[in-house]
Design a protein around this motif. Structure first.
Motif, PDB file in Angstrom:
ATOM      1  N   SER A  89       0.838  -1.207   0.000  1.00 51.79           N
ATOM      2  CA  SER A  89       0.000   0.000   0.000  1.00 51.79           C
ATOM      3  C   SER A  89       0.864   1.244   0.000  1.00 51.79           C
TER       4      SER A  89
ATOM      5  N   ASP B 217      -4.524  -3.680   2.667  1.00 52.55           N
ATOM      6  CA  ASP B 217      -5.633  -2.741   2.903  1.00 52.55           C
ATOM      7  C   ASP B 217      -5.045  -1.348   3.072  1.00 52.55           C
TER       8      ASP B 217
ATOM      9  N   THR C 204      -3.610   3.920  -1.833  1.00 53.56           N
ATOM     10  CA  THR C 204      -3.923   3.017  -2.952  1.00 53.56           C
ATOM     11  C   THR C 204      -3.015   1.800  -2.858  1.00 53.56           C
TER      12      THR C 204
ATOM     13  N   GLU D 275      -9.511   6.504  -0.576  1.00 56.01           N
ATOM     14  CA  GLU D 275      -8.782   5.377  -1.158  1.00 56.01           C
ATOM     15  C   GLU D 275      -9.139   5.246  -2.635  1.00 56.01           C
TER      16      GLU D 275
ATOM     17  N   PRO E  82      -8.954   2.371  -5.311  1.00 59.28           N
ATOM     18  CA  PRO E  82      -8.675   0.934  -5.414  1.00 59.28           C
ATOM     19  C   PRO E  82      -7.936   0.588  -6.691  1.00 59.28           C
TER      20      PRO E  82
END
Length: 635
Positions: free
Chosen positions: A266, A327, A358, A390, A392
């Motif tokens: 992440s 996550d 992201t 966020e 994705p």
């Protein structure tokens, strides 16, 4: 010859000499005493028997019976009676040799005792001369028994003195063994000190060795500190201490291009809103201190990952990335919570923190990740106060943990792991070894570790994968003559059972072990010094090679690499990119190589993408190079 053997030989020689002297002195003294007693007995017995015969009738039968009776009841070797003319009248002999006494002993200690002589009278005339010699067998037997007793006593003394001497010698030379161990440790690139003994001579030797070891350690620490200052000036932001934008993005790009593992995770950007207004409200110095505290929290958040990093992209933006974190929203939430906890009520009321996250995957580029995070950051800034957004990534083929577990375990059971090949060349452009990163057949394609490793870690399958990698590497080494470097996780390093299995597998095949190179992530491995030290001990016993990958100057500064016995380190790709253009980078790499070589550690540059960097790296002291540039040379 050992000191212990020399001690036993010296004690044996001394005791043998003492035994010989004691036997000679005591035996000769005893023989002289016994000879004197035998002479006295000969004279007395001859006189007594002659007197008895003088009083008896002189017929042959009476005289012979008296002599026979005396001979049989006493201890005599020879009795003779001769007439005045010298003719033998009566003679009795006992030729029996002494029992249990060797002939050489009898010949060596032969008694030379004069016989007892007395005259036998018949009235006023001489009847004859009586000659008496006492038996010497018992004297020989007594001397022999005494010699055996003395020998047994000396043998027991030899054993007792030898054992006592060995024990005392062991205590005395224990400091010498410690010095030998210390010298061997220096030869194995481990610099250790030993306690000073009480023996003055050994104390001086141990003290000199400790001073030498400590001098080398201080020299290495000073050089490491100098290199760290150079690295900070070259790569770090002055205010926050984080990586500057160029160095941070280079580190992230190197992580994405990592062929081994850890290339999925992440990426989060934190923006401090209204930075000019904050500067006016609280002042420049307080604002710098505030940013430094925020940076400290960011560094702490990424320190738990193997390849994570934090950097300052610009005045108000701090970015972090962490491998194995699937996550990104939760990652951003934990970062925001930690910063607010650190700042507490002292944080300015007007300050708002906007975070955007992201996920990234092996097929991403740096530009794509920054583009996604910028979109999320734009949405976060629309929210009042602290906010998190966020962006994705594209949907992966497996949606949940069960699907990933099934996919990985089935692929492992069906096809096993595959090992790729990437050459590592030395300064002469000769092949040093092949990097052999893991591949797994998933979704119909051979996938790099970064594709599935975050899920393998989350599902606790990492040790199973490491076992499969090791077994595959050993099979390939047994069927070829190549040298392979495989990448293993810190989880396996921490596993005592894995280390024991590794030792048992390689102890019986030293030829294969000598061509096996094991690599562990530098940050994670150095966080477990006891386990790393034990693995290096196993490597010394069995013959395989241990190294650290993705190492930076902090590995030399924050950890005492002299205590392990490592064989090599691989410098992270972000350090060596564009080295032919930067004199400061060249100075940093030259210093790292000098520092590593001084403790016997080889230095390999990983992720070299430009052929223009290969020769400058070799000239700076790099022992090996790997990367796309090397692949193009070997193609």
């Amino acid at each position: 010859m050992t000191l212990r053997k020399q001690l036993w030989i010296a004690v044996a020689i001394i005791m043998l000499l003492a035994l010989l002297v004691s036997i000679v002195v005591s035996t000769l003294s005893a023989r002289d005493y016994l000879a004197q007693q035998l002479l006295t007995k000969n004279i007395d017995n001859a006189a007594s028997l002659a007197l008895s015969l003088s009083q008896l009738p002189k017929d042959d039968t009476t005289v012979e019976l008296q002599i026979a009776s005396q001979f049989d009841t006493g201890h005599y070797r020879h009795i003779r009676l001769v007439d005045p003319g010298g003719e033998l009248m009566i003679e009795r002999r006992n030729p029996e040799p002494p029992q249990g006494v060797p002939d050489w002993f009898v010949e060596l200690l032969a008694f030379n005792v004069r016989p007892g002589i007395a005259h036998v009278s018949d009235g006023w005339s001489s009847f004859g001369t009586l000659i008496v010699e006492s038996q010497t067998n018992y004297a020989y037997e007594s001397l022999w028994e005494g010699t055996l007793r003395l020998t047994a006593i000396f043998a027991g003394g030899l054993l007792l003195i030898g054992l006592l001497g060995s024990f005392l010698l062991g205590r005395l030379i224990r400091p010498l063994r410690q010095v030998v161990d210390q010298a061997e440790a220096v030869g194995e690139r481990r610099f250790v000190t030993t306690p000073e003994p009480r023996t003055w001579e050994f104390r001086a030797l141990v003290r000199a060795m400790n001073r030498l070891t400590e001098h080398v350690r201080m020299m290495l620490q000073e050089e490491s500190s100098r290199l760290e200052r150079l690295k900070n000036r070259l790569q770090h932001d002055d205010v926050t201490g984080l990586l500057n934008r160029e160095s941070f993005l280079a580190r992230f790009q190197a992580t994405l291009e990592n062929r081994h593992s850890g290339s999925a995770g992440s990426f989060v950007v934190l923006r401090v809103s209204s930075l000019p207004e904050l500067n006016q409200a609280i002042g420049h110095d307080k604002l710098d201190a505030l940013l430094a505290r925020i940076a400290g929290v960011a560094e702490q958040q990424v320190s738990v990952t193997d390849y994570g990093a934090a950097g300052r992209l610009k005045g108000s933006d701090v970015a972090v990335f962490g491998d194995g974190i699937g996550d990104s929203r939760r990652f951003a939430e934990s970062l925001l919570t930690a910063i607010r906890a650190e700042l507490g009520p002292a944080a300015p009321d007007m300050m708002a923190l906007h975070l955007a996250g992201t996920p990234y995957h092996p097929d991403d580029s740096t530009g794509e990740v920054l583009s996604r995070v910028d979109q999320a950051l734009a949405r976060a800034e629309l929210e009042p106060g602290d906010s998190i957004a966020e962006e994705p990534h594209a949907v992966l083929p497996h949606a949940n943990q069960n699907e990933w577990r099934t996919a990985i375990t089935v692929a492992l059971a069906t096809h096993g792991v595959q090992l790729a090949r990437f050459p590592v060349i030395d300064a002469d452009h000769e092949l040093m070894h092949h990097e052999a990163p893991m591949r797994l057949l998933l979704d119909g394609e051979s996938r790099p570790a970064g594709y599935f490793m975050p899920w393998a870690v989350r599902l606790d399958l990492i040790r199973q994968l490491d076992d499969a990698v090791l077994e595959t590497a050993l099979e390939q080494l047994r069927s070829s003559s190549e040298r392979l470097a495989i990448n293993l996780s810190v989880d396996s390093l921490q596993d005592t059972g894995f280390r024991q299995r590794l030792e048992s597998r390689l102890a019986s095949d030293p030829e294969v072990a000598g061509r096996l190179w094991l690599e562990f992530p530098a940050r994670g491995a150095l966080a477990h010094p006891a386990e790393l030290r034990d693995l290096c001990r196993i490597a010394r016993v069995t013959g395989f090679v241990v190294g650290l990958e993705h190492a930076g100057p902090e590995a030399f500064r924050s950890h005492d690499l002299t205590a392990y016995g490592l064989h090599y380190v691989k410098l992270q790709a972000s350090l060596i990119q564009g080295v032919h253009r930067s004199t400061e980078t060249q100075a940093l790499i030259r210093g790292l190589c000098t520092l590593a070589h001084s403790i016997g550690i080889l230095v390999v540059a990983e992720g070299c993408d430009s052929t223009d960097d290969i020769e400058p790296l070799m000239e700076l002291g790099i022992d090996g190079v790997t990367g796309r540039a090397v692949q193009s040379l070997k193609a």
